[in-house]
Design a protein around this motif. Structure first.
Motif, PDB file in Angstrom:
ATOM      1  N   LEU A   1     -22.247   5.726   2.672  1.00  0.00           N
ATOM      2  CA  LEU A   1     -23.536   5.074   2.917  1.00  0.00           C
ATOM      3  C   LEU A   1     -23.492   3.693   2.285  1.00  0.00           C
ATOM      4  O   LEU A   1     -23.102   3.552   1.124  1.00  0.00           O
ATOM      5  CB  LEU A   1     -24.652   5.909   2.269  1.00  0.00           C
ATOM      6  CG  LEU A   1     -26.051   5.323   2.303  1.00  0.00           C
ATOM      7  CD1 LEU A   1     -26.602   5.326   3.724  1.00  0.00           C
ATOM      8  CD2 LEU A   1     -26.999   6.126   1.410  1.00  0.00           C
TER       9      LEU A   1
ATOM     10  N   TYR B   1     -25.656  -4.496  -0.502  1.00  0.00           N
ATOM     11  CA  TYR B   1     -24.193  -4.669  -0.570  1.00  0.00           C
ATOM     12  C   TYR B   1     -23.793  -6.038  -0.003  1.00  0.00           C
ATOM     13  O   TYR B   1     -23.173  -6.131   1.063  1.00  0.00           O
ATOM     14  CB  TYR B   1     -23.514  -3.579   0.261  1.00  0.00           C
ATOM     15  CG  TYR B   1     -23.353  -2.233  -0.413  1.00  0.00           C
ATOM     16  CD1 TYR B   1     -24.165  -1.837  -1.474  1.00  0.00           C
ATOM     17  CD2 TYR B   1     -22.390  -1.331   0.023  1.00  0.00           C
ATOM     18  CE1 TYR B   1     -24.011  -0.586  -2.052  1.00  0.00           C
ATOM     19  CE2 TYR B   1     -22.224  -0.088  -0.554  1.00  0.00           C
ATOM     20  CZ  TYR B   1     -23.037   0.282  -1.593  1.00  0.00           C
ATOM     21  OH  TYR B   1     -22.877   1.508  -2.165  1.00  0.00           O
TER      22      TYR B   1
ATOM     23  N   GLU C   1       0.852  -1.197   0.000  1.00  0.00           N
ATOM     24  CA  GLU C   1       0.000   0.000   0.000  1.00  0.00           C
ATOM     25  C   GLU C   1       0.886   1.246   0.000  1.00  0.00           C
ATOM     26  O   GLU C   1       1.767   1.390   0.843  1.00  0.00           O
ATOM     27  CB  GLU C   1      -0.906  -0.037   1.237  1.00  0.00           C
ATOM     28  CG  GLU C   1      -1.580   1.276   1.593  1.00  0.00           C
ATOM     29  CD  GLU C   1      -2.459   1.827   0.479  1.00  0.00           C
ATOM     30  OE1 GLU C   1      -3.366   1.114   0.033  1.00  0.00           O
ATOM     31  OE2 GLU C   1      -2.220   2.977   0.056  1.00  0.00           O
TER      32      GLU C   1
HETATM   33  C1  FAD Z   1     -15.647  11.036  -0.675  1.00  0.00           C
HETATM   34  C2  FAD Z   1     -16.102   9.656  -1.098  1.00  0.00           C
HETATM   35  C3  FAD Z   1     -17.372   9.215  -0.738  1.00  0.00           C
HETATM   36  C4  FAD Z   1     -17.787   7.941  -1.127  1.00  0.00           C
HETATM   37  N1  FAD Z   1     -19.022   7.520  -0.727  1.00  0.00           N
HETATM   38  C5  FAD Z   1     -19.387   6.233  -0.974  1.00  0.00           C
HETATM   39  C6  FAD Z   1     -20.597   5.717  -0.446  1.00  0.00           C
HETATM   40  O1  FAD Z   1     -21.353   6.413   0.225  1.00  0.00           O
HETATM   41  N2  FAD Z   1     -20.913   4.414  -0.712  1.00  0.00           N
HETATM   42  C7  FAD Z   1     -20.089   3.610  -1.468  1.00  0.00           C
HETATM   43  O2  FAD Z   1     -20.410   2.422  -1.649  1.00  0.00           O
HETATM   44  N3  FAD Z   1     -18.942   4.086  -1.985  1.00  0.00           N
HETATM   45  C8  FAD Z   1     -18.564   5.367  -1.755  1.00  0.00           C
HETATM   46  N4  FAD Z   1     -17.375   5.841  -2.254  1.00  0.00           N
HETATM   47  C9  FAD Z   1     -16.587   4.984  -3.157  1.00  0.00           C
HETATM   48  C10 FAD Z   1     -15.730   3.989  -2.381  1.00  0.00           C
HETATM   49  O3  FAD Z   1     -14.947   4.632  -1.401  1.00  0.00           O
HETATM   50  C11 FAD Z   1     -14.796   3.320  -3.389  1.00  0.00           C
HETATM   51  O4  FAD Z   1     -15.585   2.746  -4.397  1.00  0.00           O
HETATM   52  C12 FAD Z   1     -13.941   2.222  -2.794  1.00  0.00           C
HETATM   53  O5  FAD Z   1     -13.309   2.632  -1.616  1.00  0.00           O
HETATM   54  C13 FAD Z   1     -12.906   1.825  -3.848  1.00  0.00           C
HETATM   55  O6  FAD Z   1     -12.054   0.831  -3.316  1.00  0.00           O
HETATM   56  P1  FAD Z   1     -10.853   0.301  -4.194  1.00  0.00           P
HETATM   57  O7  FAD Z   1     -10.161  -0.715  -3.363  1.00  0.00           O
HETATM   58  O8  FAD Z   1     -11.336  -0.075  -5.537  1.00  0.00           O
HETATM   59  O9  FAD Z   1      -9.890   1.547  -4.433  1.00  0.00           O
HETATM   60  P2  FAD Z   1      -9.086   2.513  -3.351  1.00  0.00           P
HETATM   61  O10 FAD Z   1      -9.908   2.570  -2.118  1.00  0.00           O
HETATM   62  O11 FAD Z   1      -8.824   3.739  -4.097  1.00  0.00           O
HETATM   63  O12 FAD Z   1      -7.795   1.653  -3.078  1.00  0.00           O
HETATM   64  C14 FAD Z   1      -6.692   1.701  -3.916  1.00  0.00           C
HETATM   65  C15 FAD Z   1      -5.432   1.746  -3.067  1.00  0.00           C
HETATM   66  O13 FAD Z   1      -4.301   1.701  -3.916  1.00  0.00           O
HETATM   67  C16 FAD Z   1      -3.297   2.488  -3.308  1.00  0.00           C
HETATM   68  N5  FAD Z   1      -2.279   2.805  -4.322  1.00  0.00           N
HETATM   69  C17 FAD Z   1      -2.371   3.687  -5.351  1.00  0.00           C
HETATM   70  N6  FAD Z   1      -1.245   3.647  -6.091  1.00  0.00           N
HETATM   71  C18 FAD Z   1      -0.441   2.702  -5.533  1.00  0.00           C
HETATM   72  C19 FAD Z   1       0.843   2.191  -5.854  1.00  0.00           C
HETATM   73  N7  FAD Z   1       1.533   2.622  -6.927  1.00  0.00           N
HETATM   74  N8  FAD Z   1       1.388   1.238  -5.059  1.00  0.00           N
HETATM   75  C20 FAD Z   1       0.695   0.757  -3.983  1.00  0.00           C
HETATM   76  N9  FAD Z   1      -0.530   1.215  -3.641  1.00  0.00           N
HETATM   77  C21 FAD Z   1      -1.092   2.169  -4.408  1.00  0.00           C
HETATM   78  C22 FAD Z   1      -4.045   3.682  -2.780  1.00  0.00           C
HETATM   79  O14 FAD Z   1      -3.284   4.365  -1.785  1.00  0.00           O
HETATM   80  C23 FAD Z   1      -5.299   3.026  -2.234  1.00  0.00           C
HETATM   81  O15 FAD Z   1      -5.172   2.670  -0.866  1.00  0.00           O
HETATM   82  C24 FAD Z   1     -16.947   7.118  -1.906  1.00  0.00           C
HETATM   83  C25 FAD Z   1     -15.675   7.571  -2.281  1.00  0.00           C
HETATM   84  C26 FAD Z   1     -15.261   8.819  -1.888  1.00  0.00           C
HETATM   85  C27 FAD Z   1     -13.886   9.284  -2.277  1.00  0.00           C
END
Ligand code: FAD
Length: 433
Positions: free
Chosen positions: A45, A50, A18
């Motif tokens: 939310l 889910y 990470e």
């Molecule tokens: C403000 C906000 C509100 C939201 N509200 C909702 C909601 O109400 N309900 C809902 O269902 N979803 C919501 N979402 C969406 C939800 O947060 C995301 O869909 C989900 O967290 C995505 O998860 P992920 O693992 O795909 O990506 P991420 O959570 O983006 O995880 C990717 C990870 O990769 C890491 N990374 C990046 N580049 C590198 C690298 N080169 N090497 C190693 N690590 C790296 C990042 O640091 C990050 O930790 C919201 C998002 C935001 C930003």
């Protein structure tokens, strides 16, 4: 994290790399000195639909940290009509929704009957709507002014993080199908009672470690080394990881495009745009509380306001506690460019309409979080730029909310794709034995 945990639970020893100081990605919380408390990156939310996310929370033992409504129930406030409630009875889907709509005061009877015109599209696969916008789809089915302004447009913005005029109709129809046609519990809102890292990242890290895996933070993957169709080594800020057996790349699409520029260009992943969310957290010097934990303000700057005190378990709620609120502005293409002060003033103004006593005070502390790349932009035609978990490389799989989950960018899409990628690896390992 879902992928790593699924692999660890199956007896593998995953290593999670990470880049950030702490895991959790976009669904994390951190201690904010200005507000003197742990705040979410943005209020999240969850919905009853889910299933993968709830499975993860059950596995982590943190589902009890959700405030779970028994039936779908949403409260709204608008300047002309005041307080309104959309409440589904304990009837089977979709009758629970139809009943709720007929009792939802802002809608006229003809508006409610017009909802029936959507049914033929809601009862079949949505692929043919991929190139249409939500506005076009609604107009084609005769959905008029009031029902669009007070129901469909706010629902589209909240679920797709995109205004209806530029939102993908196929994704919206899939959301409606999941929420309202599958099971009456699917549209229940579930709200985290504690900061997000306590639900997800912290316990997931513990569980991965306990199962023999590893979590390395501040370990940015900088370069991938290939040999033909095999990923030969990962070069990171903490050194080289040679000969990985299997790798799940679970980066946001923008980070993946930096790491794999040629493939991202060939697969047109670079054509996927991002959509912003702005969150405003406020703390007042005096007690203030809303009648509900989550309030929709369809015609105001703050689209949703959470009363953070009301989220606490009943025994911890104190009516004299200083008011603490968080506002969410989805699809915030315009608001993302507003100054922090202007955003704080706008949310404060919305709150003073609801709680006039706040008009004579100013927030004692505030934090604005702008996430310009909160989600991928759910525009018409975006499915073409979302790859599945399979890649051209024999030891690499993809996961993340932007991959081809059939869903908008959500926690559920992230969990579903992580589990799917991990399962493909386990299937391959089982076949190889
Ligand atoms: C403000 C906000 C509100 C939201 N509200 C909702 C909601 O109400 N309900 C809902 O269902 N979803 C919501 N979402 C969406 C939800 O947060 C995301 O869909 C989900 O967290 C995505 O998860 P992920 O693992 O795909 O990506 P991420 O959570 O983006 O995880 C990717 C990870 O990769 C890491 N990374 C990046 N580049 C590198 C690298 N080169 N090497 C190693 N690590 C790296 C990042 O640091 C990050 O930790 C919201 C998002 C935001 C930003």
């Amino acid at each position: 994290m879902t992928a790593a945990l699924h692999l660890a639970d199956a007896g593998q020893r995953p290593v999670l790399l990470e880049a950030a100081k702490a895991a959790g990605g976009r669904a994390r919380s951190w201690f904010d000195p200005a507000c003197d408390e742990e705040l979410d990156n943005g209020p999240h939310l969850l919905m009853g639909a889910y299933t993968h996310t709830l499975q993860l929370l059950d596995r982590l033992g943190t589902r009890g940290l959700l405030l779970e409504e028994k039936t779908p129930r949403f409260t709204f406030w608008d300047p002309a009509l005041g307080w309104q409630s959309l409440r589904c009875p304990e009837w089977p889907a979709p009758w629970h929704l139809l009943h709720a709509l007929f009792r939802f005061a802002p809608l006229s009877r003809p508006d409610c009957w017009r909802v029936m015109r959507l049914l033929p599209d809601l009862l079949r696969q949505a692929e043919h709507l991929e190139q249409q916008s939500v506005t076009q789809w609604l107009a084609r089915h005769g959905q008029g002014g009031e029902i669009c302004q007070r129901l469909w447009y706010p629902l589209c913005l909240a679920t797709l993080n995109e205004p209806a005029a530029s939102a993908n109709a196929a994704l919206f129809v899939r959301v409606l199908q999941r929420l309202f046609l599958s099971d009456r519990a699917a549209a229940r809102p579930l709200l985290p009672r504690r900061p997000l890292s306590h639900l997800f990242a912290n316990p997931a890290r513990q569980a991965i470690l306990a199962a023999g895996g590893e979590v390395r933070c501040q370990c940015r993957v900088q370069h991938l080394e290939w040999s033909g169709r095999t990923l030969q080594a990962l070069h990171s800020s903490q050194g080289v990881w040679p000969r990985p057996r299997a790798v799940v790349i679970a980066l946001p699409h923008t980070a993946l495009a930096r790491l794999l520029p040629a493939w991202a260009a060939e697969r047109q992943i670079t054509a996927l745009h991002s959509a912003p969310i702005v969150s405003v957290h406020l703390r007042y010097p005096c007690a203030a509380t809303l009648p509900v934990a989550l309030l929709g303000l369809p015609l105001a700057a703050s689209q949703w306001i959470l009363d953070r005190n009301r989220l606490l378990p009943l025994e911890e709620q104190d009516p004299r506690a200083p008011g603490r609120f968080s506002a969410v502005l989805s699809g915030a293409y315009r608001e993302c460019h507003w100054s922090a002060q202007h955003l704080i003033d706008s949310v404060h103004q919305d709150l003073t309409r609801l709680l006039p006593a706040l008009a004579s005070v100013r927030p004692a502390a505030a934090r604005v979080v702008k996430e310009p790349r909160a989600t991928f932009a759910a525009w018409p035609g975006c499915a073409r730029y979302r790859p599945g978990s399979q890649t051209p490389w024999e030891n690499v799989w993809l996961a993340g909310d932007w991959t081809a989950t059939g869903l908008p960018a959500t926690l559920e899409g992230a969990c579903q794709s992580g589990r799917e990628a991990a399962q493909k690896i386990l299937d391959l390992l089982a076949r190889a034995q």
